[in-house]
Design an enzyme around this catalytic site. Structure first.
Site, PDB file in Angstrom:
ATOM      1  N   THR A 124       0.739  -1.222   0.051  1.00  0.00           N
ATOM      2  CA  THR A 124       0.019   0.083   0.004  1.00  0.00           C
ATOM      3  C   THR A 124       0.815   1.136   0.170  1.00  0.00           C
ATOM      4  OG1 THR A 124      -1.437   1.378   1.595  1.00  0.00           O
ATOM      5  CG2 THR A 124      -0.226  -0.305   2.431  1.00  0.00           C
ATOM      6  N   ASP A 125       0.280   2.419  -0.352  1.00  0.00           N
ATOM      7  CA  ASP A 125       1.037   3.577  -0.423  1.00  0.00           C
ATOM      8  C   ASP A 125       1.156   4.095   0.970  1.00  0.00           C
ATOM      9  OD1 ASP A 125      -1.627   4.495  -0.038  1.00  0.00           O
ATOM     10  OD2 ASP A 125      -1.900   5.844  -1.635  1.00  0.00           O
ATOM     11  N   GLU A 126       0.489   3.582   1.939  1.00  0.00           N
ATOM     12  CA  GLU A 126       0.390   4.055   3.402  1.00  0.00           C
ATOM     13  C   GLU A 126       1.783   3.889   3.985  1.00  0.00           C
ATOM     14  OE1 GLU A 126      -3.079   3.641   5.515  1.00  0.00           O
ATOM     15  OE2 GLU A 126      -4.242   3.188   3.847  1.00  0.00           O
ATOM     16  N   TYR A 150      -1.110  -0.046  11.062  1.00  0.00           N
ATOM     17  CA  TYR A 150      -1.534  -0.833   9.975  1.00  0.00           C
ATOM     18  C   TYR A 150      -0.214  -0.440   8.804  1.00  0.00           C
ATOM     19  CZ  TYR A 150      -3.041  -1.168   5.196  1.00  0.00           C
ATOM     20  OH  TYR A 150      -3.243  -1.719   3.757  1.00  0.00           O
ATOM     21  N   LYS A 154       2.546  -3.146   7.462  1.00  0.00           N
ATOM     22  CA  LYS A 154       2.949  -3.491   5.816  1.00  0.00           C
ATOM     23  C   LYS A 154       4.292  -2.890   5.514  1.00  0.00           C
ATOM     24  CE  LYS A 154       0.089  -4.641   3.152  1.00  0.00           C
ATOM     25  NZ  LYS A 154      -0.408  -5.921   2.727  1.00  0.00           N
TER      26      LYS A 154
HETATM   27  P1  NAD Z   1     -10.051  -6.922   3.058  1.00  0.00           P
HETATM   28  O1  NAD Z   1      -9.534  -6.535   4.503  1.00  0.00           O
HETATM   29  O2  NAD Z   1     -11.009  -6.870   2.290  1.00  0.00           O
HETATM   30  O3  NAD Z   1      -9.437  -8.545   2.914  1.00  0.00           O
HETATM   31  C1  NAD Z   1      -8.433  -9.206   3.539  1.00  0.00           C
HETATM   32  C2  NAD Z   1      -8.631 -10.559   3.507  1.00  0.00           C
HETATM   33  O4  NAD Z   1      -7.571 -11.370   4.145  1.00  0.00           O
HETATM   34  C3  NAD Z   1      -9.578 -11.227   4.075  1.00  0.00           C
HETATM   35  O5  NAD Z   1     -10.568 -11.974   3.131  1.00  0.00           O
HETATM   36  C4  NAD Z   1      -9.410 -11.945   5.276  1.00  0.00           C
HETATM   37  O6  NAD Z   1     -10.121 -13.108   5.787  1.00  0.00           O
HETATM   38  C5  NAD Z   1      -8.120 -12.374   4.926  1.00  0.00           C
HETATM   39  N1  NAD Z   1      -7.211 -12.518   5.890  1.00  0.00           N
HETATM   40  C6  NAD Z   1      -6.660 -11.827   7.196  1.00  0.00           C
HETATM   41  N2  NAD Z   1      -6.070 -12.393   7.871  1.00  0.00           N
HETATM   42  C7  NAD Z   1      -5.805 -13.802   7.735  1.00  0.00           C
HETATM   43  C8  NAD Z   1      -4.850 -14.560   8.016  1.00  0.00           C
HETATM   44  N3  NAD Z   1      -4.262 -14.484   9.089  1.00  0.00           N
HETATM   45  N4  NAD Z   1      -4.728 -15.627   7.077  1.00  0.00           N
HETATM   46  C9  NAD Z   1      -5.426 -15.949   6.133  1.00  0.00           C
HETATM   47  N5  NAD Z   1      -6.405 -14.800   5.288  1.00  0.00           N
HETATM   48  C10 NAD Z   1      -6.365 -13.660   6.225  1.00  0.00           C
HETATM   49  O7  NAD Z   1      -8.535  -6.240   2.236  1.00  0.00           O
HETATM   50  P2  NAD Z   1      -8.387  -5.714   0.724  1.00  0.00           P
HETATM   51  O8  NAD Z   1      -8.883  -4.188   0.936  1.00  0.00           O
HETATM   52  O9  NAD Z   1      -9.029  -6.613  -0.316  1.00  0.00           O
HETATM   53  O10 NAD Z   1      -6.864  -5.551   0.746  1.00  0.00           O
HETATM   54  C11 NAD Z   1      -6.082  -6.489   0.148  1.00  0.00           C
HETATM   55  C12 NAD Z   1      -4.540  -6.285   0.200  1.00  0.00           C
HETATM   56  O11 NAD Z   1      -4.447  -5.091  -0.607  1.00  0.00           O
HETATM   57  C13 NAD Z   1      -4.110  -5.948   1.503  1.00  0.00           C
HETATM   58  O12 NAD Z   1      -2.750  -6.574   1.699  1.00  0.00           O
HETATM   59  C14 NAD Z   1      -4.126  -4.442   1.693  1.00  0.00           C
HETATM   60  O13 NAD Z   1      -2.872  -3.931   2.560  1.00  0.00           O
HETATM   61  C15 NAD Z   1      -3.450  -4.099   0.230  1.00  0.00           C
HETATM   62  N6  NAD Z   1      -4.167  -2.818  -0.220  1.00  0.00           N
HETATM   63  C16 NAD Z   1      -5.526  -2.510   0.009  1.00  0.00           C
HETATM   64  C17 NAD Z   1      -6.006  -1.275  -0.348  1.00  0.00           C
HETATM   65  C18 NAD Z   1      -7.372  -0.732  -0.309  1.00  0.00           C
HETATM   66  O14 NAD Z   1      -7.647   0.343  -0.608  1.00  0.00           O
HETATM   67  N7  NAD Z   1      -8.157  -1.554   0.165  1.00  0.00           N
HETATM   68  C19 NAD Z   1      -4.983  -0.390  -1.174  1.00  0.00           C
HETATM   69  C20 NAD Z   1      -3.635  -0.860  -1.319  1.00  0.00           C
HETATM   70  C21 NAD Z   1      -3.165  -2.094  -0.815  1.00  0.00           C
HETATM   71  P1  TYD Z   2     -10.201   4.586   4.837  1.00  0.00           P
HETATM   72  O1  TYD Z   2     -11.399   3.969   3.998  1.00  0.00           O
HETATM   73  O2  TYD Z   2     -10.565   3.989   6.089  1.00  0.00           O
HETATM   74  O3  TYD Z   2      -8.937   4.271   4.048  1.00  0.00           O
HETATM   75  P2  TYD Z   2      -7.507   4.602   4.890  1.00  0.00           P
HETATM   76  O4  TYD Z   2      -7.530   5.113   6.011  1.00  0.00           O
HETATM   77  O5  TYD Z   2      -6.752   3.540   4.548  1.00  0.00           O
HETATM   78  O6  TYD Z   2      -6.956   5.824   3.547  1.00  0.00           O
HETATM   79  O7  TYD Z   2     -10.424   6.105   5.081  1.00  0.00           O
HETATM   80  C1  TYD Z   2     -10.279   6.792   3.907  1.00  0.00           C
HETATM   81  C2  TYD Z   2     -10.243   8.346   4.262  1.00  0.00           C
HETATM   82  O8  TYD Z   2     -11.820   8.495   4.824  1.00  0.00           O
HETATM   83  C3  TYD Z   2      -9.360   8.418   5.471  1.00  0.00           C
HETATM   84  O9  TYD Z   2      -9.020   9.846   5.376  1.00  0.00           O
HETATM   85  C4  TYD Z   2     -10.311   8.560   6.793  1.00  0.00           C
HETATM   86  C5  TYD Z   2     -11.863   8.825   6.157  1.00  0.00           C
HETATM   87  N1  TYD Z   2     -12.682   8.531   7.139  1.00  0.00           N
HETATM   88  C6  TYD Z   2     -13.802   9.076   7.397  1.00  0.00           C
HETATM   89  O10 TYD Z   2     -13.746  10.420   7.228  1.00  0.00           O
HETATM   90  N2  TYD Z   2     -14.900   8.802   8.104  1.00  0.00           N
HETATM   91  C7  TYD Z   2     -15.195   7.378   8.226  1.00  0.00           C
HETATM   92  O11 TYD Z   2     -16.060   6.916   8.842  1.00  0.00           O
HETATM   93  C8  TYD Z   2     -13.766   6.235   7.697  1.00  0.00           C
HETATM   94  C9  TYD Z   2     -14.061   4.871   7.708  1.00  0.00           C
HETATM   95  C10 TYD Z   2     -12.856   6.945   6.911  1.00  0.00           C
END
Ligand code: NAD
Ligand code: TYD
Length: 336
Positions: A124-126, A150, A154
């Protein structure tokens, strides 16, 4: 038949990737490994071709379970499994260290032992921390200065992946993507939470002044970028993925309300998240120049598609919000 192992494939982005990869290559087999934590949902995988897809419920941080689950000589392991919600990481950081850091090391070790040909870590970019309003977007050379538990977990995983490449010559590579949105996203994240609350005329909790900036990408575009890096990228390299789409949170929330025809009076400015990162922005020049990847879905089109999907799949998000989506898991797989 080539075989990809997808860990975390029952989550939001992992399930999107599994579907896309199986659709794109009719000769591909996928083994999905997922613990089905609160974020994992088998309904996310509805419609995948069962004859080419195997599901195993297991924890990536347990080495024996991974040694059993990962097939010998698989063509690739793509690791999506993670604890992913910043707010939860503030409340319970331990689970983030265990799954995101220990789990990634377990997978790297098992992949080497089992002769898995390629490893891709979805990051992630975070990990880059927060930007000021005028700073240039993150390139891959930006230092890692994660702020939340988090993001720190990562970043730790990223360093372990790069170390495995450097030390053992393991074919391991990394993608770092910006904020995703699209169908099947768990309604704790900004867009699906606001969307599902607005559909029920419930308040939309915007943190602080709502002037934080996130850089948005539609899930399908992220999954396509992962495939491009997996199949054409360099071992040991990092690829930033983003669609050059920065928006203030408050503007995203207003756009959702406009699309739904709901009043802005639903917006409630609430107490800010502790340590809230102000701005993320990704420079995707490397993946564009080296691999020819480009995002295909604009924010306006992606948001409209997402809203349409949540409107048409009320049963999916209502079952997630009321907890009934978990009804059969422990019965089927045993309580973990
Ligand atoms: P999500 O939370 O929807 O899904 C995570 C999945 O991992 C779930 O199905 C969960 O059951 C599984 N999981 C958690 N702990 C586990 C363990 N110990 N063993 C096996 N499975 C396990 O997350 P997402 O949004 O689909 O993100 C997927 C990946 O992409 C993550 O690694 C996240 O850091 C990365 N990512 C997400 C975003 C975003 O905006 N959502 C952006 C950039 C990168
Ligand atoms: P989020 O979807 O939790 O992603 P991330 O924190 O990983 O970027 O949040 C996106 C942005 O929205 C973040 O700046 C926090 C804000 N946010 C709210 O303002 N209210 C909310 O209830 C949530 C979940 C997020």
């Amino acid at each position: 038949m080539p075989t990809y192992v997808v860990t975390g494939g029952a989550g939001f982005i992992g399930s999107n990737f599994v579907r896309l990869a199986l659709e794109r290559d009719a000769g591909l087999k996928v083994v999905t490994i997922d613990l089905l934590t609160y974020a994992g949902n088998l309904a996310n995988l509805v419609g995948v071709p069962l004859e080419r897809h195997t599901f195993i419920r297991a924890d990536i941080s347990v080495a024996d379970a991974m040694a059993d689950a990962v097939p010998d000589g698989a063509d690739a392991l793509i690791n999506f499994a993670a604890e992913t919600h910043v707010d939860r990481s503030i409340l319970s950081p331990g689970a983030f260290a265990r799954t995101n850091v220990v789990g990634t090391q377990v997978l790297l070790d098992v992949a080497r032992e089992k002769g898995v040909k390629r490893f891709l870590q979805v990051s992630t970019d975070e990990v880059y921390g927060s930007l000021g309003p005028e700073d240039p977007a993150f390139t891959e050379a930006h230092p890692l200065v994660p702020s939340s538990p988090y993001a720190a977990s990562k970043a730790g995983a990223d360093l372990l992946v790069l170390a495995a490449h450097h030390t053992y010559g393991q074919d391991a590579r990394l993608t770092r993507c910006s904020n995703n949105y699209g169908p099947y996203q768990f309604p704790e994240k900004l867009i699906p939470l606001m969307l599902s609350n607005a559909l029920d005329d419930r308040p939309l909790p915007v943190y602080g002044d709502g002037r934080q900036v996130r850089d948005w990408i539609y899930t399908d575009d992220h999954s396509r970028a992962i495939l491009a890096v997996l199949e054409g990228g360099r071992p040991g390299a990092v690829y930033n993925i983003g669609a050059r789409c920065e928006r203030f949170n408050i503007d995203v929330v207003r756009a959702i309300l406009r699309e739904l025809g709901k009043p802005e009076s639903l917006i409630q400015l609430v107490k800010d998240r502790p340590g809230h990162d102000r701005r993320y922005a990704i420079d995707p020049t490397r993946v564009e120049a080296e691999l020819g990847w480009r995002p295909e879905v604009s924010f306006e089109e992606g948001l409209a598609r997402t809203i349409r999907w949540y409107r048409e799949h009320e049963d999916w998000w209502r079952r997630v919000k009321d907890g009934s989506y978990r009804e059969f898991y422990d019965e089927w797989y045993g309580d973990r």
